[in-house]
Scaffold this active site. Structure first.
Site, short mmCIF file in Angstrom:
data_model
loop_
_atom_site.label_atom_id
_atom_site.label_comp_id
_atom_site.label_asym_id
_atom_site.label_seq_id
_atom_site.Cartn_x
_atom_site.Cartn_y
_atom_site.Cartn_z
N SER A 36 0.76 -1.19 0.06
CA SER A 36 -0.15 0.10 0.06
C SER A 36 0.88 1.34 -0.09
O SER A 36 1.82 1.41 -0.69
CB SER A 36 -0.86 -0.03 1.33
OG SER A 36 -2.05 1.14 1.12
N ASP A 159 -5.82 -2.36 -3.05
CA ASP A 159 -4.73 -2.36 -1.87
C ASP A 159 -4.19 -3.40 -1.22
O ASP A 159 -5.17 -4.44 -0.90
CB ASP A 159 -5.48 -1.43 -0.69
CG ASP A 159 -4.46 -0.97 0.05
OD1 ASP A 159 -4.08 -1.79 1.10
OD2 ASP A 159 -4.20 0.30 0.26
#
Length: 278
Positions: A36, A159
């Site tokens: 991320s 993500d």
């Protein structure tokens, strides 16, 4: 020597301070693994593991919270949700990454780098170790509902924190014997039973995140040293609801830098002995 950089939205600015302290101590990686927002910081380090990278990352973080990246007021965000199913376009973030990261493929970086995203079609983690760097990092940062999934080939990715929030296990799988874990502070915050319905989802998600990290730490083979660096502040929220705000960014960077520097000073002897053994 591996750097593992976890996810955490705007709180990821703490990782910049940790990186600064590591560079100050002449600790440099030969492997970088990111998830991320940690993929952004990690990619920058893999491109140039040097103190100059700290200035570029600080500038990047300052821009992450302004309207050019997460643009639009409530009406515009509502319209985007209705039309596309997410709050923001990822075009501004892609442009920012292209400004701050190399244009070439992952395999051309000076330091070996991997980042993770979650494949929607396969419901599995996907580790990017080659191909366009910016698109891989963008996929790893595609927070559900906030940003759209990123299509690469025939798959759509979201993500990486969904599948591996602090990927220490991946670094060990790739052969690292010494690992520095850079995180945003949530793993240091005690969890409590939720009081409100909206808190229940956050607590459940956090349990899942921490369970993966805890299990990876429990499975560490002998001879592997893992340093979980201190963030330097307590009370970091589980999810920063003011995700566009850079308020306190420099303070967060400096606190993490000071706390990590103190930790590295304290463990300098142990780290030297570990390297002698290896």
């Amino acid at each position: 020597m591996a750097f593992v950089l976890g996810g955490g939205g705007i709180l990821g600015a703490s990782e910049v301070g940790m990186l600064a302290a590591l560079f100050d101590a002449d600790i440099l990686p030969d492997l970088v693994v990111g998830t991320s927002v940690g993929a952004i910081n990690g990619a920058a380090v893999a491109a140039e593991p040097a103190p100059a990278t700290i200035d570029r990352l600080t500038d990047l973080w300052s821009q992450l919270g302004v309207s050019d990246v997460f643009a639009g007021g409530p009406a515009r965000r509502l319209a985007t949700v209705v039309q596309h199913g997410h709050l923001h376009s990822n075009a501004p973030l892609r442009a920012l990454l292209r400004t701050h990261l190399p244009a070439g493929p992952i395999e051309d970086l000076p330091v070996r780098f991997q980042c993770v995203a979650a494949s929607i079609e396969r419901a599995a983690a996907h580790w990017f170790d080659r191909g366009p760097l910016v698109e891989a990092v963008l996929a790893s940062c595609a927070v559900p509902a906030l940003l759209p999934p990123v299509r690469i080939g025939e798959e759509h990715f979201i993500d990486g924190g969904i599948v591996d929030s602090n990927p220490v296990g991946r670094a060990v799988e790739l052969g690292a014997h010494t690992v520095y874990v850079l995180h945003v502070g949530r793993i240091e915050r005690p969890l409590r039973p939720p009081r409100w319905p909206w808190e229940a989802g956050l607590v459940a998600f956090e349990i899942a995140r921490r369970r993966g990290f805890t299990e990876a730490m429990a499975r560490l083979p002998s001879g592997v040293a893992v340093h979980v660096l201190p963030v330097g502040e307590r009370g970091a929220p589980l999810v920063p609801l003011r995700y566009r705000s850079t308020s306190g960014l420099n303070r967060r960077i400096q606190q993490a830098r000071q706390a990590t520097a103190a930790y590295l000073d304290l463990t300098a002897g142990d780290r030297t002995r570990s390297l002698d053994v290896l």
